[in-house]
Design a protein around this motif. Sequence first.
Motif, PDB file in Angstrom:
ATOM      1  N   ALA A  18      51.780  41.637 -14.933  1.00  0.00           N
ATOM      2  CA  ALA A  18      50.860  41.498 -16.070  1.00  0.00           C
ATOM      3  C   ALA A  18      50.771  40.034 -16.504  1.00  0.00           C
ATOM      4  CB  ALA A  18      51.321  42.370 -17.230  1.00  0.00           C
ATOM      5  N   VAL A  19      51.932  39.377 -16.619  1.00  0.00           N
ATOM      6  CA  VAL A  19      51.950  37.959 -17.000  1.00  0.00           C
ATOM      7  C   VAL A  19      51.253  37.116 -15.942  1.00  0.00           C
ATOM      8  CG1 VAL A  19      53.432  35.964 -17.446  1.00  0.00           C
ATOM      9  CG2 VAL A  19      54.053  38.204 -18.363  1.00  0.00           C
ATOM     10  N   GLY A  20      51.531  37.404 -14.675  1.00  0.00           N
ATOM     11  CA  GLY A  20      50.895  36.667 -13.594  1.00  0.00           C
ATOM     12  C   GLY A  20      49.383  36.808 -13.609  1.00  0.00           C
ATOM     13  N   THR A  21      48.902  38.015 -13.922  1.00  0.00           N
ATOM     14  CA  THR A  21      47.457  38.252 -13.992  1.00  0.00           C
ATOM     15  C   THR A  21      46.816  37.440 -15.110  1.00  0.00           C
ATOM     16  OG1 THR A  21      47.750  40.519 -13.166  1.00  0.00           O
ATOM     17  CG2 THR A  21      45.685  40.024 -14.289  1.00  0.00           C
ATOM     18  N   ILE A  22      47.468  37.414 -16.269  1.00  0.00           N
ATOM     19  CA  ILE A  22      46.948  36.655 -17.410  1.00  0.00           C
ATOM     20  C   ILE A  22      46.877  35.171 -17.078  1.00  0.00           C
ATOM     21  CG2 ILE A  22      47.416  35.949 -19.793  1.00  0.00           C
ATOM     22  CD1 ILE A  22      48.753  38.673 -20.212  1.00  0.00           C
ATOM     23  N   VAL A  23      47.963  34.634 -16.535  1.00  0.00           N
ATOM     24  CA  VAL A  23      48.019  33.201 -16.212  1.00  0.00           C
ATOM     25  C   VAL A  23      46.999  32.851 -15.129  1.00  0.00           C
ATOM     26  CG1 VAL A  23      49.476  31.365 -15.296  1.00  0.00           C
ATOM     27  CG2 VAL A  23      50.444  33.030 -16.889  1.00  0.00           C
ATOM     28  N   PHE A  24      46.917  33.689 -14.101  1.00  0.00           N
ATOM     29  CA  PHE A  24      46.000  33.439 -12.992  1.00  0.00           C
ATOM     30  C   PHE A  24      44.552  33.444 -13.469  1.00  0.00           C
ATOM     31  CE2 PHE A  24      43.506  34.507  -9.228  1.00  0.00           C
ATOM     32  CZ  PHE A  24      44.094  33.731  -8.250  1.00  0.00           C
ATOM     33  N   ASN A  25      44.180  34.437 -14.272  1.00  0.00           N
ATOM     34  CA  ASN A  25      42.808  34.528 -14.780  1.00  0.00           C
ATOM     35  C   ASN A  25      42.452  33.364 -15.694  1.00  0.00           C
ATOM     36  OD1 ASN A  25      42.248  36.876 -13.415  1.00  0.00           O
ATOM     37  ND2 ASN A  25      42.710  38.230 -15.124  1.00  0.00           N
ATOM     38  N   LYS A  26      43.460  32.859 -16.399  1.00  0.00           N
ATOM     39  CA  LYS A  26      43.215  31.726 -17.293  1.00  0.00           C
ATOM     40  C   LYS A  26      43.024  30.433 -16.512  1.00  0.00           C
ATOM     41  CE  LYS A  26      45.205  29.317 -21.298  1.00  0.00           C
ATOM     42  NZ  LYS A  26      43.978  29.437 -22.118  1.00  0.00           N
ATOM     43  N   VAL A  27      43.861  30.234 -15.505  1.00  0.00           N
ATOM     44  CA  VAL A  27      43.842  28.975 -14.765  1.00  0.00           C
ATOM     45  C   VAL A  27      42.666  28.899 -13.796  1.00  0.00           C
ATOM     46  CG1 VAL A  27      45.113  27.595 -13.057  1.00  0.00           C
ATOM     47  CG2 VAL A  27      46.324  28.604 -14.997  1.00  0.00           C
ATOM     48  N   GLU A  28      42.254  30.037 -13.218  1.00  0.00           N
ATOM     49  CA  GLU A  28      41.210  29.993 -12.189  1.00  0.00           C
ATOM     50  C   GLU A  28      39.886  29.448 -12.721  1.00  0.00           C
ATOM     51  OE1 GLU A  28      39.463  33.427 -10.556  1.00  0.00           O
ATOM     52  OE2 GLU A  28      39.620  34.644 -12.369  1.00  0.00           O
ATOM     53  N   LYS A  29      39.687  29.495 -14.049  1.00  0.00           N
ATOM     54  CA  LYS A  29      38.433  29.030 -14.637  1.00  0.00           C
ATOM     55  C   LYS A  29      38.335  27.508 -14.689  1.00  0.00           C
ATOM     56  CE  LYS A  29      38.265  33.153 -17.594  1.00  0.00           C
ATOM     57  NZ  LYS A  29      38.266  33.656 -18.998  1.00  0.00           N
ATOM     58  N   SER A  30      39.492  26.831 -14.638  1.00  0.00           N
ATOM     59  CA  SER A  30      39.454  25.378 -14.813  1.00  0.00           C
ATOM     60  C   SER A  30      40.359  24.618 -13.842  1.00  0.00           C
ATOM     61  CB  SER A  30      39.888  25.024 -16.253  1.00  0.00           C
ATOM     62  OG  SER A  30      41.198  25.498 -16.515  1.00  0.00           O
TER      63      SER A  30
END
Length: 282
Positions: free
Chosen positions: A265-277
């Motif tokens: 769950a944490v990995g998904t949140i971080v990944f989705n946040k970082v992939e945008k920028s």
Amino acid sequence: MNNTEQQWTETIESKHSLFDLNLKEVWHYRDLVYMFVKRDFVSSFKQTILGPIWFFINPIFTTVVYLVIFGNIAKLSTDGAPKILFYLAGITLWNYFSSCLNATSTVFTANAGIFGKVYFPRLAMPISIVLSNLMRFGVQMGLFLLIFLYYLVKGEVQPNWWILATPFLILLMAMFALGAGMIFSSLTTKYRDVQMLLSFGVTLYMYATPVIYPISSLRGIFKTLAFYNPLTGIFECFKYAWLGVGDFNVKMLLISSAIIILILAVGTIVFNKVEKSFMDTV
């Protein structure tokens, strides 16, 4: 001069929530995922003399080294299980986890060129890594099964119905490697040192995991710490199921499952946040 304020007709923005794995879109790009899986698998033995045979050589040589060093010199316990089979079981599982984690942790930096040119769901890349390594795991699992059948015929192992949980154990390892890998891949976009630290940390983590020893050989605080290692429940359950040895209990597997789901769950949140920028910093 027209001072009328301009009105935008369309606004382009991300509609993905931080918790969204976006598996539906990944499924639409399943042909691309297949191509990535094929590319990763083929490139593993391309321009080599022995080809896929290396998938057998690695666990065989590692097992022999462990047998000599940890079995005969250090004389670590295997809870009565045949030493070769005990070490091979741990190596087979560990190779899958470590390969997935190391490869997933470099998703952004290793594929920046592709990400910057064409759009596709970024999650397709780490998922393809997990699947391609699953094929390698299948090859090494075949080797384990051959040796397992030999000792089974000799009556030196007593498997039980927990063997049926093997697909679930593999799924848990894949989820753990995927979640942790996405966290580290997000960090490496800004801090390249993290990749160096991970390579060293994965090696140390192996010795904190019951790969070459059973959990029953630990005492005190070391056993308590190992109990909350997400991989402990997986490794102990696998060895208990196939070899009939170990200090396994259901609570251990439930703890592993809970921690792994949290990490994913944490990995998904971080990944989705970082992939945008991430293209701004990679």
